[in-house]
Design an enzyme around this catalytic site. Structure first.
Site, PDB file in Angstrom:
ATOM      1  N   GLY A  12      -0.832   7.087  -9.136  1.00 27.59           N
ATOM      2  CA  GLY A  12      -0.869   7.578  -8.177  1.00 27.59           C
ATOM      3  C   GLY A  12      -1.259   8.224  -7.090  1.00 27.59           C
ATOM      4  CG  ASN A  14      -3.220   5.126  -1.736  1.00 22.49           C
ATOM      5  OD1 ASN A  14      -3.331   4.889  -1.607  1.00 22.49           O
ATOM      6  ND2 ASN A  14      -3.511   4.163  -3.936  1.00 22.49           N
ATOM      7  NE  ARG A  65      13.725  -8.822  -8.099  1.00 25.99           N
ATOM      8  CZ  ARG A  65      13.207  -9.099  -6.752  1.00 25.99           C
ATOM      9  NH1 ARG A  65      13.191 -10.795  -7.202  1.00 25.99           N
ATOM     10  NH2 ARG A  65      12.859  -9.082  -5.978  1.00 25.99           N
ATOM     11  NE  ARG A  91      10.416  -3.506 -11.728  1.00 26.82           N
ATOM     12  CZ  ARG A  91       9.175  -4.268 -12.858  1.00 26.82           C
ATOM     13  NH1 ARG A  91       9.505  -5.590 -12.271  1.00 26.82           N
ATOM     14  NH2 ARG A  91       9.130  -3.748 -14.211  1.00 26.82           N
ATOM     15  CG  LEU A  93      10.634  -3.724  -2.995  1.00 22.97           C
ATOM     16  CD1 LEU A  93      10.035  -2.632  -1.231  1.00 22.97           C
ATOM     17  CD2 LEU A  93      11.469  -2.310  -3.713  1.00 22.97           C
ATOM     18  CG  ASN A 107       1.894  -2.336   0.193  1.00 18.67           C
ATOM     19  OD1 ASN A 107       2.418  -2.003  -0.872  1.00 18.67           O
ATOM     20  ND2 ASN A 107       2.049  -3.770  -0.177  1.00 18.67           N
ATOM     21  CG  HIS A 109      -2.766  -5.956  -1.234  1.00 15.30           C
ATOM     22  ND1 HIS A 109      -1.788  -6.697  -2.004  1.00 15.30           N
ATOM     23  CD2 HIS A 109      -3.804  -7.087  -0.570  1.00 15.30           C
ATOM     24  CE1 HIS A 109      -2.637  -7.426  -2.515  1.00 15.30           C
ATOM     25  NE2 HIS A 109      -3.352  -7.774  -1.611  1.00 15.30           N
ATOM     26  CG  LEU A 144       3.777 -10.276  -2.573  1.00 12.55           C
ATOM     27  CD1 LEU A 144       4.240  -9.512  -2.641  1.00 12.55           C
ATOM     28  CD2 LEU A 144       3.120 -11.027  -3.757  1.00 12.55           C
ATOM     29  CD  GLU A 174      -6.037   1.501  -2.272  1.00 10.97           C
ATOM     30  OE1 GLU A 174      -4.799   1.808  -2.959  1.00 10.97           O
ATOM     31  OE2 GLU A 174      -6.792   0.383  -2.908  1.00 10.97           O
TER      32      GLU A 174
HETATM   33  C1  GRF Z   1      -3.627   0.678  -5.456  1.00  7.85           C
HETATM   34  O1  GRF Z   1      -4.927   0.182  -5.559  1.00  7.85           O
HETATM   35  C2  GRF Z   1      -3.163   0.035  -4.369  1.00  7.85           C
HETATM   36  O2  GRF Z   1      -3.593  -0.900  -3.046  1.00  7.85           O
HETATM   37  C3  GRF Z   1      -2.369  -1.078  -5.004  1.00  7.85           C
HETATM   38  O3  GRF Z   1      -2.015  -0.698  -6.128  1.00  7.85           O
HETATM   39  C4  GRF Z   1      -2.683   0.533  -6.680  1.00  7.85           C
HETATM   40  C5  GRF Z   1      -2.126   1.856  -7.050  1.00  7.85           C
HETATM   41  O4  GRF Z   1      -3.323   2.928  -7.186  1.00  7.85           O
HETATM   42  N1  GRF Z   1      -1.217  -1.432  -4.278  1.00  7.85           N
HETATM   43  P1  GRF Z   1      -2.314   4.380  -7.311  1.00  7.85           P
HETATM   44  O5  GRF Z   1      -1.199   4.429  -8.059  1.00  7.85           O
HETATM   45  O6  GRF Z   1      -2.066   4.608  -5.952  1.00  7.85           O
HETATM   46  O7  GRF Z   1      -3.593   5.145  -7.853  1.00  7.85           O
END
Ligand code: GRF
Length: 208
Positions: A12, A14, A65, A91, A93, A107, A109, A144, A174
């Site tokens: 968590g 981000n 699922r 996951r 979606l 999202n 990445h 994806l 990020e």
């Molecule tokens: C991040 O590296 C993000 O890019 C990826 O999963 C990680 C999540 O980290 N999708 P956090 O839970 O936000 O700390």
């Protein structure tokens, strides 16, 4: 006020960056709930600590699922989000859900997409001998880790990097670009046409 729902599976960080920015920058938006597919996700405590409602749709409690997908979709749809933000949600979606939220789901990445979609990004970047890596915020499509790119940040790859040191360098970026992307969305300053995202005020959609 725009309604934001954030989906997480883990740490968590981000999520924390998004909640910090929403408050500090007084976004015209409210994070109405954080939804996790794992009851042990550390990010749930981050949300609760800020007084944000949390919900868990525990994958382990569903036999299939399809049943999980339906429960998750029902939980999110009941929150009537204007934007769904995937912040370390691990996951895939279901395509119907993604289509229902097309153009309203983002999202992040940890690579410079379209390179290195999928898992174990940093290991694969190091194995490939890349000299740059980074992170990408994109709108979610059923494909994806693809979909219209909102903003990217680049970081150097050092010769002595490990997966952990590279991941930490990318993660720090990020936390800068994800709040920026979401702010643009809630301000209504993103335009998407034929898969290309434009920031209408000309703010840079990259960070070096
Ligand atoms: C991040 O590296 C993000 O890019 C990826 O999963 C990680 C999540 O980290 N999708 P956090 O839970 O936000 O700390």
């Amino acid at each position: 006020m725009m309604r934001i729902v954030i989906l997480i599976s883990g740490r968590g960080s981000n999520l924390r960056a998004l909640l910090d920015a929403a408050e500090a920058e007084r976004w015209p938006a409210q994070v109405v709930a954080v939804v996790s597919d794992r009851p042990d996700a550390a990010g749930l405590a981050v949300a609760r600590g800020r007084g944000v409602a949390t919900q868990v749709v525990d994958r382990q409690r569903f036999a299939s699922r399809e049943a999980f997908d339906a429960a998750l979709a029902a939980a999110v749809d009941a929150l009537a989000p204007d934007l769904v933000v995937l912040a370390g949600f691990m996951r895939i979606l279901d395509a119907g859900f993604v289509q229902r939220h097309a153009g309203r789901m983002m999202n992040i990445h940890p690579s410079l997409l379209p390179a290195f979609a999928g898992l174990h990004v940093h290991r694969r970047v190091l194995e490939a001998g890349c000299k740059l890596s980074g992170a990408t915020v994109h709108f979610v499509t059923p494909d994806l880790d693809h979909g219209p790119i909102v903003i990217q940040a680049a970081v150097p790859v050092h010769a002595d990097d490990t997966e952990a040191t590279l991941a930490a360098r990318v993660l720090e970026r990020e936390h800068v670009i994800y709040p920026r992307a979401v702010r643009w969305f809630v301000e209504g300053t993103l335009h998407v046409e034929r898969g290309i995202v434009t920031q209408l005020r000309g703010e840079p959609q990259w960070l070096l």
